[in-house]
Write a protein that holds these residues in place. Structure first.
Motif, mmCIF file in Angstrom:
data_model
loop_
_atom_site.group_PDB
_atom_site.id
_atom_site.type_symbol
_atom_site.label_atom_id
_atom_site.label_comp_id
_atom_site.label_asym_id
_atom_site.label_seq_id
_atom_site.Cartn_x
_atom_site.Cartn_y
_atom_site.Cartn_z
ATOM 1 N N ALA A 226 15.125 58.521 20.357
ATOM 2 C CA ALA A 226 13.591 58.246 20.803
ATOM 3 C C ALA A 226 13.478 58.544 22.502
ATOM 4 C CB ALA A 226 13.260 56.566 20.697
ATOM 5 N N PRO A 227 12.441 58.628 23.054
ATOM 6 C CA PRO A 227 12.207 58.831 24.380
ATOM 7 C C PRO A 227 12.580 57.488 25.116
ATOM 8 C CG PRO A 227 10.165 58.199 23.323
ATOM 9 C CD PRO A 227 10.986 58.314 22.269
ATOM 10 N N VAL A 228 12.993 57.833 26.448
ATOM 11 C CA VAL A 228 13.798 56.825 27.199
ATOM 12 C C VAL A 228 12.601 56.262 28.214
ATOM 13 C CG1 VAL A 228 15.386 56.509 28.957
ATOM 14 C CG2 VAL A 228 15.967 57.891 27.133
ATOM 15 N N VAL A 229 12.639 55.055 28.404
ATOM 16 C CA VAL A 229 11.695 54.261 29.515
ATOM 17 C C VAL A 229 12.554 53.759 30.387
ATOM 18 C CG1 VAL A 229 10.175 52.326 29.587
ATOM 19 C CG2 VAL A 229 9.992 53.416 27.522
ATOM 20 N N SER A 230 12.272 54.343 31.815
ATOM 21 C CA SER A 230 13.069 53.633 32.995
ATOM 22 C C SER A 230 12.536 52.441 33.413
ATOM 23 C CB SER A 230 13.167 55.046 34.011
ATOM 24 O OG SER A 230 13.934 55.990 33.352
ATOM 25 N N ASP A 231 13.289 51.747 33.822
ATOM 26 C CA ASP A 231 12.887 50.434 34.582
ATOM 27 C C ASP A 231 13.866 50.256 35.815
ATOM 28 O OD1 ASP A 231 11.956 47.985 35.471
ATOM 29 O OD2 ASP A 231 12.501 47.000 33.615
ATOM 30 N N GLY A 232 14.010 50.724 36.911
ATOM 31 C CA GLY A 232 14.788 50.393 37.867
ATOM 32 C C GLY A 232 16.093 51.030 37.505
ATOM 33 N N PRO A 233 16.975 50.237 37.514
ATOM 34 C CA PRO A 233 18.566 50.681 37.041
ATOM 35 C C PRO A 233 18.579 50.863 35.573
ATOM 36 C CG PRO A 233 18.544 48.434 37.742
ATOM 37 C CD PRO A 233 17.176 48.787 37.997
ATOM 38 N N TYR A 234 17.688 50.359 34.886
ATOM 39 C CA TYR A 234 17.769 49.863 33.339
ATOM 40 C C TYR A 234 16.927 51.273 32.652
ATOM 41 C CZ TYR A 234 18.822 45.459 35.147
ATOM 42 O OH TYR A 234 19.703 44.463 35.852
ATOM 43 N N SER A 235 17.664 51.839 31.670
ATOM 44 C CA SER A 235 17.103 52.881 30.744
ATOM 45 C C SER A 235 16.864 52.185 29.199
ATOM 46 C CB SER A 235 17.808 53.853 30.799
ATOM 47 O OG SER A 235 17.671 54.409 32.163
ATOM 48 N N TYR A 236 15.900 52.309 28.703
ATOM 49 C CA TYR A 236 15.425 51.927 27.599
ATOM 50 C C TYR A 236 15.186 53.061 26.398
ATOM 51 C CZ TYR A 236 15.477 47.270 29.727
ATOM 52 O OH TYR A 236 15.654 46.147 30.360
ATOM 53 N N LYS A 237 15.972 52.967 25.358
ATOM 54 C CA LYS A 237 15.895 53.862 24.101
ATOM 55 C C LYS A 237 15.096 53.209 22.941
ATOM 56 C CE LYS A 237 19.895 56.247 25.874
ATOM 57 N NZ LYS A 237 21.215 57.057 25.305
ATOM 58 N N ASN A 238 14.692 51.960 23.072
ATOM 59 C CA ASN A 238 14.060 51.158 21.864
ATOM 60 C C ASN A 238 13.287 49.951 22.544
ATOM 61 O OD1 ASN A 238 15.791 48.823 21.438
ATOM 62 N ND2 ASN A 238 17.331 50.327 21.628
ATOM 63 N N LEU A 239 12.381 49.745 21.512
ATOM 64 C CA LEU A 239 11.335 48.700 22.120
ATOM 65 C C LEU A 239 12.134 47.294 21.852
ATOM 66 C CD1 LEU A 239 8.685 47.941 22.976
ATOM 67 C CD2 LEU A 239 7.930 48.269 20.414
ATOM 68 N N PHE A 240 12.966 47.161 20.849
ATOM 69 C CA PHE A 240 13.693 45.902 20.767
ATOM 70 C C PHE A 240 14.390 45.579 22.049
ATOM 71 C CE2 PHE A 240 17.521 43.757 19.837
ATOM 72 C CZ PHE A 240 17.159 42.574 18.985
ATOM 73 N N ASP A 241 15.010 46.363 22.537
ATOM 74 C CA ASP A 241 15.789 46.031 23.834
ATOM 75 C C ASP A 241 14.708 45.663 24.877
ATOM 76 O OD1 ASP A 241 18.230 46.297 22.893
ATOM 77 O OD2 ASP A 241 18.797 48.182 23.840
ATOM 78 N N ALA A 242 13.682 46.535 24.935
ATOM 79 C CA ALA A 242 12.695 46.297 26.109
ATOM 80 C C ALA A 242 12.196 45.120 25.866
ATOM 81 C CB ALA A 242 11.524 47.281 26.005
ATOM 82 N N ASN A 243 11.760 44.521 24.643
ATOM 83 C CA ASN A 243 11.067 43.214 24.178
ATOM 84 C C ASN A 243 12.095 42.074 24.672
ATOM 85 O OD1 ASN A 243 8.697 44.082 23.233
ATOM 86 N ND2 ASN A 243 9.332 43.935 21.218
ATOM 87 N N LEU A 244 13.341 42.125 24.368
ATOM 88 C CA LEU A 244 14.218 41.108 24.691
ATOM 89 C C LEU A 244 14.496 41.092 26.149
ATOM 90 C CD1 LEU A 244 16.350 39.089 23.883
ATOM 91 C CD2 LEU A 244 17.980 40.902 22.929
ATOM 92 N N ASP A 245 14.698 42.162 26.706
ATOM 93 C CA ASP A 245 15.027 41.919 28.237
ATOM 94 C C ASP A 245 13.693 41.566 29.141
ATOM 95 O OD1 ASP A 245 17.545 42.684 28.123
ATOM 96 O OD2 ASP A 245 17.418 44.605 29.040
ATOM 97 N N SER A 246 12.469 41.755 28.523
ATOM 98 C CA SER A 246 11.477 41.083 29.233
ATOM 99 C C SER A 246 11.219 39.564 28.834
ATOM 100 C CB SER A 246 10.204 41.880 28.652
ATOM 101 O OG SER A 246 9.720 41.289 27.444
ATOM 102 N N VAL A 247 11.965 39.080 27.902
ATOM 103 C CA VAL A 247 12.250 37.699 27.886
ATOM 104 C C VAL A 247 13.092 37.263 28.963
ATOM 105 C CG1 VAL A 247 12.283 35.688 26.390
ATOM 106 C CG2 VAL A 247 11.128 37.803 25.367
ATOM 107 N N TYR A 248 14.370 37.766 29.009
ATOM 108 C CA TYR A 248 15.305 37.640 29.986
ATOM 109 C C TYR A 248 14.712 37.555 31.097
ATOM 110 C CZ TYR A 248 19.296 37.335 27.066
ATOM 111 O OH TYR A 248 20.402 36.721 26.108
ATOM 112 N N ALA A 249 13.809 38.475 31.701
ATOM 113 C CA ALA A 249 13.135 38.578 32.867
ATOM 114 C C ALA A 249 12.225 37.351 33.151
ATOM 115 C CB ALA A 249 12.397 39.690 33.103
ATOM 116 N N ALA A 250 11.459 37.070 31.997
ATOM 117 C CA ALA A 250 10.488 35.643 32.067
ATOM 118 C C ALA A 250 11.547 34.588 32.263
ATOM 119 C CB ALA A 250 9.873 35.484 31.033
#
Length: 341
Positions: A226-250
């Motif tokens: 899958a394509p990679v989404v960059s977020d500062g020091p973090y790189s996301y290769k899937n939507l599950f991780d992106a969703n979960l980490d957005s809740v951690y950020a919240a």
């Protein structure tokens, strides 16, 4: 390690034992063991004792049920399966309004079932601020906590939220709770922090994909190409991780940075909507089981306790895409192959 430290360890067996326990704990993956949600809104539906036997046969070590079903609780006795037991929304007002009612609920549905390994009591599932149940959620959690403590039961109390409680989730580091959820969730977060209990979150990349097919399917299915989404020091290769980490950020923005998240539901339907198929469900579930062993970009190396939704289809639900999340047919034959190891 210098020579003096080496001699101390060499002559202190107890230190060696303690050190080995610490090292073992660092690599402990039990927190990442997979559970499966056992919903019962299907017809026909298998006997609960047969369902428990199927969990054991397939080495599924954790279960979530959405109300205290006596047949299921009885079948779980002595099974060694760890359980998330929900307090249904319909019970929240009664339990919030009376400590006696909370005590009775815990006595009838928890304390009476010796031999069942209760892991969490989940008070309310996806309670929304607009619902009547919202005003009773936190006091119900408090009363259940008091009932559990006075009964001498060491069970963690929590509640489960949906991804819809968050906003600004792209990129994940911007994630925060929606304004309308703050009054509902802030006392809950403070309570969980004080009790060192996890927050339960239902995470469904499928729903994001269903609503926005510009999201690459591979990114939703946790495929490694899958394509990679960059977020500062973090790189996301899937939507599950992106969703979960957005809740951690919240959570960090709301004073809950110390909390762990348990993914209390995640899955993919086999039919009934955009992107549904047996192959996609098989891909998502098997990729998820392997992926959660390794954590997220924000929490690398820390296994994620995760519950797959669901064991069986539930044809009494609406709309259609809610009916077909099961991994198994009512006759307990698999819809597709799943490796739970």
């Amino acid at each position: 390690m210098n020579m003096t430290e080496s001699r101390i360890l060499a002559t202190s067996p107890m230190l060696l034992i303690l050190l080995s326990l610490v090292i073992a704990s660092l690599f402990d993956t039990t927190a990442g063991q997979i559970g499966v949600c056992y919903g019962m809104l299907g017809d026909p539906k298998p006997n609960p004792s047969d369902v428990v036997a199927l969990y054991k046969q397939r080495n599924i070590q954790r279960m979530r049920i959405y109300d205290p079903n006596p047949e299921t609780l009885t079948a779980l006795r002595g099974s060694n399966i760890e359980l998330i037991l929900d307090v249904p929304k319909s019970d929240l007002q009664r339990i919030a309004s009376s400590q006696t009612e909370a005590d009775k609920w815990v006595n009838d549905n928890v304390k009476s079932y010796d031999g069942v390994r209760f892991r969490y009591i989940n008070v309310g599932n996806e309670v929304k601020p607009s619902e009547q149940a919202a005003r009773f959620l936190f006091p119900a959690m408090q009363n259940i906590q008091k009932a559990v403590s006075e009964a001498g039961l060491g069970i963690k109390i929590s509640t489960s939220i949906e991804m819809g409680a968050t906003v600004d989730t792209y990129p994940p580091s911007r994630g925060r709770f929606k304004d309308e959820y703050i009054n509902l969730l802030q006392p809950v977060i403070d309570f969980l922090v004080s009790k060192q209990s996890p927050l339960l979150v239902n995470i469904y990349p499928y729903f994001s994909y269903m609503l926005d097919t510009n999201i690459p399917l591979d990114y939703a299915l946790l495929k490694p190409n899958a394509p990679v989404v960059s977020d500062g020091p973090y790189s996301y290769k899937n939507l599950f991780d992106a969703n979960l980490d957005s809740v951690y950020a919240a959570l960090e923005k709301s004073g809950g940075g110390s909390l762990e998240i348990v993914v209390s539901e995640s899955g993919w339907p086999t039919e009934g909507g955009t992107g549904t198929s047996v192959e996609n469900a098989k891909t998502y579930v098997n990729n998820l089981i392997q992926h959660v062993k390794n954590g997220t970009p924000r929490k690398p190396g820390k296994a994620i306790e995760t519950y797959i939704f669901a064991m069986f289809d539930e044809n009494q639900k609406t709309p259609d895409y809610e009916k077909f999340w099961g991994m198994f047919l009512p006759n307990q034959q698999p819809k597709y192959d799943v490796n739970f190891d």
